[in-house]
Design a protein around this motif. Structure first.
Motif, mmCIF file in Angstrom:
data_model
loop_
_atom_site.group_PDB
_atom_site.id
_atom_site.type_symbol
_atom_site.label_atom_id
_atom_site.label_comp_id
_atom_site.label_asym_id
_atom_site.label_seq_id
_atom_site.Cartn_x
_atom_site.Cartn_y
_atom_site.Cartn_z
ATOM 1 N N GLU A 103 0.820 -1.223 0.000
ATOM 2 C CA GLU A 103 0.000 0.000 0.000
ATOM 3 C C GLU A 103 0.849 1.268 0.000
ATOM 4 N N SER A 104 2.171 1.122 0.301
ATOM 5 C CA SER A 104 3.056 2.291 0.324
ATOM 6 C C SER A 104 3.825 2.481 -0.969
ATOM 7 N N HIS A 105 3.829 1.502 -1.860
ATOM 8 C CA HIS A 105 4.785 1.478 -2.959
ATOM 9 C C HIS A 105 4.644 2.659 -3.918
ATOM 10 N N ALA A 106 3.446 2.981 -4.346
ATOM 11 C CA ALA A 106 3.270 4.057 -5.326
ATOM 12 C C ALA A 106 3.746 5.391 -4.759
ATOM 13 N N ALA A 107 3.341 5.694 -3.521
ATOM 14 C CA ALA A 107 3.739 6.967 -2.911
ATOM 15 C C ALA A 107 5.238 6.989 -2.621
ATOM 16 N N LEU A 108 5.769 5.848 -2.221
ATOM 17 C CA LEU A 108 7.201 5.786 -1.930
ATOM 18 C C LEU A 108 8.028 5.978 -3.194
ATOM 19 N N ARG A 109 7.638 5.323 -4.271
ATOM 20 C CA ARG A 109 8.340 5.511 -5.552
ATOM 21 C C ARG A 109 8.295 6.967 -5.975
ATOM 22 N N ALA A 110 7.138 7.610 -5.843
ATOM 23 C CA ALA A 110 7.005 9.022 -6.241
ATOM 24 C C ALA A 110 7.883 9.914 -5.372
ATOM 25 N N ALA A 111 7.916 9.649 -4.067
ATOM 26 C CA ALA A 111 8.738 10.455 -3.160
ATOM 27 C C ALA A 111 10.216 10.288 -3.481
ATOM 28 N N ALA A 141 11.522 9.372 -6.364
ATOM 29 C CA ALA A 141 11.799 9.935 -7.691
ATOM 30 C C ALA A 141 12.052 11.440 -7.614
ATOM 31 N N ALA A 142 11.445 12.104 -6.633
ATOM 32 C CA ALA A 142 11.596 13.554 -6.489
ATOM 33 C C ALA A 142 12.683 13.928 -5.481
ATOM 34 N N GLY A 143 13.427 12.926 -4.992
ATOM 35 C CA GLY A 143 14.374 13.177 -3.921
ATOM 36 C C GLY A 143 15.808 13.350 -4.368
ATOM 37 N N ASN A 144 16.732 13.084 -3.456
ATOM 38 C CA ASN A 144 18.165 13.241 -3.743
ATOM 39 C C ASN A 144 18.686 12.029 -4.515
ATOM 40 N N GLU A 145 19.983 12.021 -4.762
ATOM 41 C CA GLU A 145 20.559 10.970 -5.607
ATOM 42 C C GLU A 145 20.352 9.583 -5.008
ATOM 43 N N ARG A 150 16.686 8.615 -5.425
ATOM 44 C CA ARG A 150 16.365 8.264 -6.819
ATOM 45 C C ARG A 150 16.925 6.887 -7.166
ATOM 46 N N ASP A 151 18.110 6.585 -6.632
ATOM 47 C CA ASP A 151 18.705 5.269 -6.865
ATOM 48 C C ASP A 151 17.840 4.170 -6.237
ATOM 49 N N LEU A 152 17.342 4.409 -5.033
ATOM 50 C CA LEU A 152 16.452 3.439 -4.407
ATOM 51 C C LEU A 152 15.171 3.264 -5.219
#
Length: 205
Positions: A175-183, A185-189, A192-194
């Protein structure tokens, strides 16, 4: 390491990708008093007949090579990208923060490399990993300089006896995956690597 089944990966190629992408390892042995002794070293990974080997060297002044000589079994750890996990990625409020990370631990058996030609070959593998163009400069510095530099290090080969790969990216909380991926993607290096690793693992796509 603590390795819950939801974070355990048996995929050796994913572990190899992580080790090659983050080659600065922690080599952990015990010293003469039985206490942990750690050296942070870049290691070259190669596979021989289905077995992973890690190649590296340390300064001759570093006592670590003597500990490897006396007690050849050691531990090598690699830490990949890591980042904070905010409870904001969950749809409900009773959640707590955590930390996501990727790590590989290798139980190894060490063999020292002291012969000059073998040490030179080992160095060239590390040069090939990080700056292939430097190989020409190394050759141009002359035999006397090369011999002096090689005398100042002790090489080693580490046979990987056991490998543990931990990929902690909230796999057990879909249930966290979509929001976590979006967060991420907008974060630091690192974030983004994670996020790219989550994509590789098929999470949140």
């Amino acid at each position: 390491m603590y390795l819950p089944p939801q974070f355990q990966s048996a995929d050796r190629q994913l572990a190899a990708e992580l080790m090659r992408g983050h080659p600065l390892a922690s080599l952990i042995s015990t010293d003469s008093d039985g206490l942990p002794f750690v050296s942070h070293l870049p290691l070259h990974l190669e596979e021989r007949a289905g077995t992973f080997w890690l190649l590296g060297h340390c300064a001759r002044a570093n006592p670590h090579w003597r500990y490897l000589q006396e007690r050849p079994q050691a531990l090598v750890t690699f830490l990949g990208p890591h980042a904070y996990l905010s409870p904001a990625v969950y749809p409900d409020r009773p959640r707590v923060p955590s930390w996501n990370y990727l790590a590989v631990h290798c139980t190894v058996r060490a063999t020292l490399v002291e012969e000059q030609g073998a040490k030179d070959a080992l160095l060239k593998k590390l040069i090939g990993d990080h700056e292939p163009a430097y190989a020409a400069q190394w050759r141009s510095l002359g035999e006397a300089f090369a011999q002096k530099m090689l005398a100042g290090i002790v090489g080693f080969e580490l046979e990987v006896l056991k490998l543990e790969c931990k990929l902690k990216v909230n796999q057990h909380r879909p249930e966290s995956h979509a929001a976590l991926r979006a967060a991420y993607a907008a974060g630091n290096e690192r974030e983004r690597d994670l996020g790219r690793w989550m994509e590789k693992l098929g999470l949140g796509g």
